[in-house]
Design an enzyme around this catalytic site. Structure first.
Site, PDB file in Angstrom:
ATOM      1  N   HIS A 123     -10.984  27.356 -39.148  1.00 23.82           N
ATOM      2  CA  HIS A 123     -11.989  26.712 -38.288  1.00 23.82           C
ATOM      3  C   HIS A 123     -11.477  26.822 -36.847  1.00 23.82           C
ATOM      4  O   HIS A 123     -10.259  26.821 -36.620  1.00 23.82           O
ATOM      5  CB  HIS A 123     -12.071  25.239 -38.725  1.00 23.82           C
ATOM      6  CG  HIS A 123     -13.137  24.451 -38.047  1.00 23.82           C
ATOM      7  ND1 HIS A 123     -13.003  23.949 -36.782  1.00 23.82           N
ATOM      8  CD2 HIS A 123     -14.362  24.068 -38.469  1.00 23.82           C
ATOM      9  CE1 HIS A 123     -14.093  23.279 -36.453  1.00 23.82           C
ATOM     10  NE2 HIS A 123     -14.939  23.340 -37.469  1.00 23.82           N
ATOM     11  N   ASP A 200      -4.599  21.995 -42.096  1.00 18.24           N
ATOM     12  CA  ASP A 200      -5.877  21.450 -41.663  1.00 18.24           C
ATOM     13  C   ASP A 200      -6.604  21.056 -42.949  1.00 18.24           C
ATOM     14  O   ASP A 200      -7.117  21.912 -43.666  1.00 18.24           O
ATOM     15  CB  ASP A 200      -6.649  22.523 -40.878  1.00 18.24           C
ATOM     16  CG  ASP A 200      -8.087  22.112 -40.616  1.00 18.24           C
ATOM     17  OD1 ASP A 200      -8.505  21.056 -41.112  1.00 18.24           O
ATOM     18  OD2 ASP A 200      -8.798  22.874 -39.929  1.00 18.24           O
ATOM     19  N   GLN A 203     -11.389  19.625 -44.919  1.00 20.22           N
ATOM     20  CA  GLN A 203     -12.295  19.826 -46.054  1.00 20.22           C
ATOM     21  C   GLN A 203     -11.585  19.561 -47.389  1.00 20.22           C
ATOM     22  O   GLN A 203     -12.180  19.797 -48.445  1.00 20.22           O
ATOM     23  CB  GLN A 203     -12.855  21.259 -46.052  1.00 20.22           C
ATOM     24  CG  GLN A 203     -13.643  21.628 -44.814  1.00 20.22           C
ATOM     25  CD  GLN A 203     -14.984  20.887 -44.687  1.00 20.22           C
ATOM     26  OE1 GLN A 203     -15.422  20.201 -45.603  1.00 20.22           O
ATOM     27  NE2 GLN A 203     -15.606  21.012 -43.531  1.00 20.22           N
ATOM     28  N   LYS A 226     -15.992  12.901 -42.607  1.00 14.15           N
ATOM     29  CA  LYS A 226     -16.351  13.796 -43.718  1.00 14.15           C
ATOM     30  C   LYS A 226     -16.036  13.169 -45.068  1.00 14.15           C
ATOM     31  O   LYS A 226     -16.200  13.802 -46.103  1.00 14.15           O
ATOM     32  CB  LYS A 226     -15.564  15.111 -43.589  1.00 14.15           C
ATOM     33  CG  LYS A 226     -15.947  15.963 -42.379  1.00 14.15           C
ATOM     34  CD  LYS A 226     -15.222  17.280 -42.449  1.00 14.15           C
ATOM     35  CE  LYS A 226     -15.121  17.986 -41.119  1.00 14.15           C
ATOM     36  NZ  LYS A 226     -16.375  18.480 -40.599  1.00 14.15           N
ATOM     37  N   CYS A 365     -18.352  27.212 -36.929  1.00 16.16           N
ATOM     38  CA  CYS A 365     -17.066  27.187 -36.195  1.00 16.16           C
ATOM     39  C   CYS A 365     -16.041  28.129 -36.828  1.00 16.16           C
ATOM     40  O   CYS A 365     -14.836  27.844 -36.788  1.00 16.16           O
ATOM     41  CB  CYS A 365     -16.501  25.776 -36.076  1.00 16.16           C
ATOM     42  SG  CYS A 365     -17.595  24.643 -35.219  1.00 16.16           S
TER      43      CYS A 365
HETATM   44  N1  C6P Z   1     -16.114  21.277 -39.729  1.00 12.83           N
HETATM   45  C1  C6P Z   1     -18.325  21.945 -40.451  1.00 12.83           C
HETATM   46  O1  C6P Z   1     -19.552  21.875 -40.407  1.00 12.83           O
HETATM   47  P1  C6P Z   1     -13.606  17.392 -36.502  1.00 12.83           P
HETATM   48  O2  C6P Z   1     -14.823  17.936 -35.790  1.00 12.83           O
HETATM   49  O3  C6P Z   1     -12.439  17.269 -35.582  1.00 12.83           O
HETATM   50  O4  C6P Z   1     -13.888  16.162 -37.287  1.00 12.83           O
HETATM   51  O5  C6P Z   1     -13.234  18.478 -37.618  1.00 12.83           O
HETATM   52  C2  C6P Z   1     -13.002  19.810 -37.250  1.00 12.83           C
HETATM   53  C3  C6P Z   1     -12.746  20.667 -38.438  1.00 12.83           C
HETATM   54  C4  C6P Z   1     -11.480  21.195 -38.632  1.00 12.83           C
HETATM   55  N2  C6P Z   1     -11.178  21.934 -39.709  1.00 12.83           N
HETATM   56  C5  C6P Z   1     -12.081  22.219 -40.648  1.00 12.83           C
HETATM   57  C6  C6P Z   1     -11.689  23.025 -41.842  1.00 12.83           C
HETATM   58  C7  C6P Z   1     -13.388  21.736 -40.511  1.00 12.83           C
HETATM   59  O6  C6P Z   1     -14.297  22.028 -41.453  1.00 12.83           O
HETATM   60  C8  C6P Z   1     -13.732  20.954 -39.365  1.00 12.83           C
HETATM   61  C9  C6P Z   1     -15.126  20.479 -39.152  1.00 12.83           C
HETATM   62  C10 C6P Z   1     -17.528  20.929 -39.672  1.00 12.83           C
HETATM   63  O7  C6P Z   1     -17.735  22.795 -41.113  1.00 12.83           O
HETATM   64  C11 C6P Z   1     -18.043  20.741 -38.286  1.00 12.83           C
HETATM   65  S1  C6P Z   1     -17.832  22.157 -37.274  1.00 12.83           S
END
Ligand code: C6P
Length: 408
Positions: A123, A200, A203, A226, A365
Site C-alpha cells: 500500500h 503493515d 488488513q 478497519k 492505493c
Molecule cells: N487501505 C483500502 O481501501 P490508514 O489509512 O492509515 O488507516 O491505513 C492505510 C493502509 C495501510 N496499509 C494497508 C495494507 C492498507 O490497506 C491501508 C488502508 C484502505 O485498501 C484505504 S486506502
C-alpha cells in the site's frame, strides 16, 4: 464455516439502512468497517460520564478517563500478546505509525548506500514513507516480486537481503490481492542476518489472530477503523528495546520528563511517543471493538470471510467477461479485486451503488501493483463478519446486470 451473520448484523445500526429503497450491501470493509452499537454506546457514555483530558488532572473524571485510556492500551497489548503494554503506542492510524518509524527509527539507522526491502504489493502507506527516507538519506529501495497469482516470490530472498539491508517493511495481508503473506518466513530469514522487520498489518489485525511474540516482528502497524473501531486512532507495536533506543517523533506536551530553555528529557514509554492530547474517546472505542471481536472469535471471522471469498471466486469463474486477481481462497483473506471487460471500474461501482451495493473502485492505493498488472484500476469487494452469502448473490446479480447494461 459461515457465522450467524444475521444475528451479528442486528448489532450494526447502519446495516438497517436502505439506499434508494434497497437494503445497504456494504462490501467495502477493507477501506473501513462499520461500527457495532457497543462501540457507539461506549464512546457516547465515555463523553457523557467520564470525559476529561488524561495523564494531567487529579480530579475524579480525569482519573477515570486516564484509567479507561490505559485500559484500552492493555486490551490492545493482550490482543497482540505483547511482552508489555509499554510496547503499544497509540497513533492516528497505520499511516502515522509507519511514518513514526520512518522518522524516529529510520533517520537514525538508515544511511547513504543502505537498502530497505519492501514488496511489490505495498500500500502507498508502506511505500511512500520509505521513498521519502531513501531520498533524504541516499538509500535504495528493493522489492520482493509477486507472481501471476499475487503471491510473493521468495526464491530470491537470500540475495535481496544484503549486508546493506537495514529494514524489511512488508504488508501482512495485501489490500488488493487479499494474499496472506508468508511473513514468518521473511522474518526468520531477515533475523538470521540481523535485519529488523516491520509489518503493515492494516488488513491482518482485523481478520486474523496476530501474536507479535510468536511472529517475532520488530514493528507492527494497524488502524482501528478497519476493525469495527473509530477513525483517528491506530497502533504502532515495537519491541521495547527498539522503542527505548528510538528518538521521539513529535515534540510537545506529555512526551517529556523535564523541559529547560535549551533542552528536554523524554518521558518513559509509551508516553515518549504520544505527544499532545491523544484520541482518548477513540482509544476507549477501540477497546470496545476488540472486546466485540473477541466475543465472536477471529478464527471464526476469518473462516467466514474466506468462505465468502471462495464463493465469490466460484461465481466469478463462471462469468467470462470478468477477470479477478489474487491467490486461491486458502491463501487469502476475504476480499476479491476484479474487472469487468470494457467497463471502467468507476462505472461498475456507480452502477452497483444503484442497487445499494458499496464496493471500492480505483487503484486502492497500490498504483505500482496495478501498473505491473497492466491496469489503471480495479473493483474490489471486501467482506467482514456481518456480510452474508445472500449479499454476494446480490453482487453477482448486479454485476451480470451491469454487463448487460453496458453491452446494449
Ligand atoms: N487501505 C483500502 O481501501 P490508514 O489509512 O492509515 O488507516 O491505513 C492505510 C493502509 C495501510 N496499509 C494497508 C495494507 C492498507 O490497506 C491501508 C488502508 C484502505 O485498501 C484505504 S486506502
Amino acid at each position: 464455516m459461515l457465522l450467524e451473520a444475521q444475528k451479528i448484523r442486528a448489532d450494526f445500526p447502519i446495516l438497517k439502512r436502505q439506499i434508494g429503497g434497497k437494503p445497504l450491501v456494504y462490501l467495502d470493509n477493507a477501506a473501513s468497517s462499520q461500527k457495532p452499537q457497543s462501540v457507539l454506546l461506549t464512546m457516547n457514555a465515555f463523553y457523557q460520564v467520564s470525559y476529561a483530558n488524561i495523564h494531567r488532572g487529579v480530579y475524579t473524571i480525569a482519573e477515570e478517563a486516564t484509567e479507561l485510556y490505559e485500559k484500552a492500551r492493555e486490551t490492545v497489548a493482550n490482543f497482540l500478546n505483547t511482552k508489555t503494554h509499554r510496547e503499544i503506542i497509540f497513533t492516528r492510524g497505520t499511516t502515522e505509525a509507519i511514518n513514526l518509524v520512518r522518522f524516529s527509527w529510520g533517520r537514525k539507522n538508515v544511511q547513504s548506500g543502505d537498502e530497505i526491502l519492501l514488496t511489490e504489493m505495498e500500500h502507498h502507506s508502506n511505500l511512500v514513507p520509505w521513498q521519502l527516507l531513501a531520498q533524504e538519506k541516499g538509500a535504495k529501495l528493493k522489492f520482493i516480486p509477486f507472481d501471476s497469482q499475487g503471491k510473493l516470490v521468495l526464491d530470491q530472498l537470500d540475495s535481496l537481503l544484503t549486508d546493506k539491508t537495514k529494514l524489511v517493511a512488508m504488508n501482512f495481508v495485501s489490500n488488493t490481492f487479499g494474499t496472506i503473506n508468508p511473513v514468518e518466513k521473511v522474518i526468520a530469514k531477515a533475523h538470521a542476518k540481523g535485519i529488523p522487520v516491520l509489518l503493515d498489518a492494516a488488513q491482518a489485525v482485523p481478520h486474523l489472530t496476530v501474536d507479535v511474540q510468536k511472529l517475532d516482528c520488530d514493528f507492527l502497524a494497524f488502524s482501528s477503523h478497519k476493525m469495527l473501531g473509530p477513525t483517528g486512532i491506530g497502533v504502532l507495536y515495537a519491541k521495547e528495546k527498539i522503542l527505548e533506543a528510538m528518538d521521539p517523533f513529535l515534540g510537545g506536551g506529555e512526551m517529556i520528563k523535564e523541559v529547560h530553555w535549551d533542552h528536554s528529557t523524554w518521558n518513559d514509554l509509551p508516553g515518549k511517543f504520544e505527544a499532545g492530547t491523544q484520541s482518548i474517546a477513540e482509544a476507549v472505542g477501540l477497546k470496545a471493538a476488540i472486546d466485540y471481536l473477541k466475543t465472536i472469535g477471529l478464527e471464526k471471522i476469518h473462516d467466514h470471510e474466506q468462505a465468502l471469498a471462495r464463493y465469490t471466486m466460484e461465481q466469478f469463474s463462471e462469468m467470462k467477461e470478468l477477470t479477478f486477481y489474487g491467490p486461491p481462497p486458502k491463501d487469502r483473506c476475504g476480499l476479491v479485486a476484479f474487472n469487468l471487460q470494457g467497463i471502467h471500474p468507476h462505472d461498475v461501482a456507480a452502477v452497483l451503488d444503484r442497487s445499494g451495493i458499496c464496493v471500492r473502485a480505483g487503484h486502492h492505493c497500490t498504483q505500482p501493483l496495478h501498473r505491473k498488472l497492466g491496469l489503471e484500476a480495479s473493483v474490489r469487494a471486501s467482506y467482514y463478519l456481518y456480510n452474508t452469502k445472500e449479499e454476494v448473490d446480490l453482487l453477482i446479480d448486479a454485476l451480470k446486470e451491469t454487463t448487460r447494461f453496458f453491452k446494449k
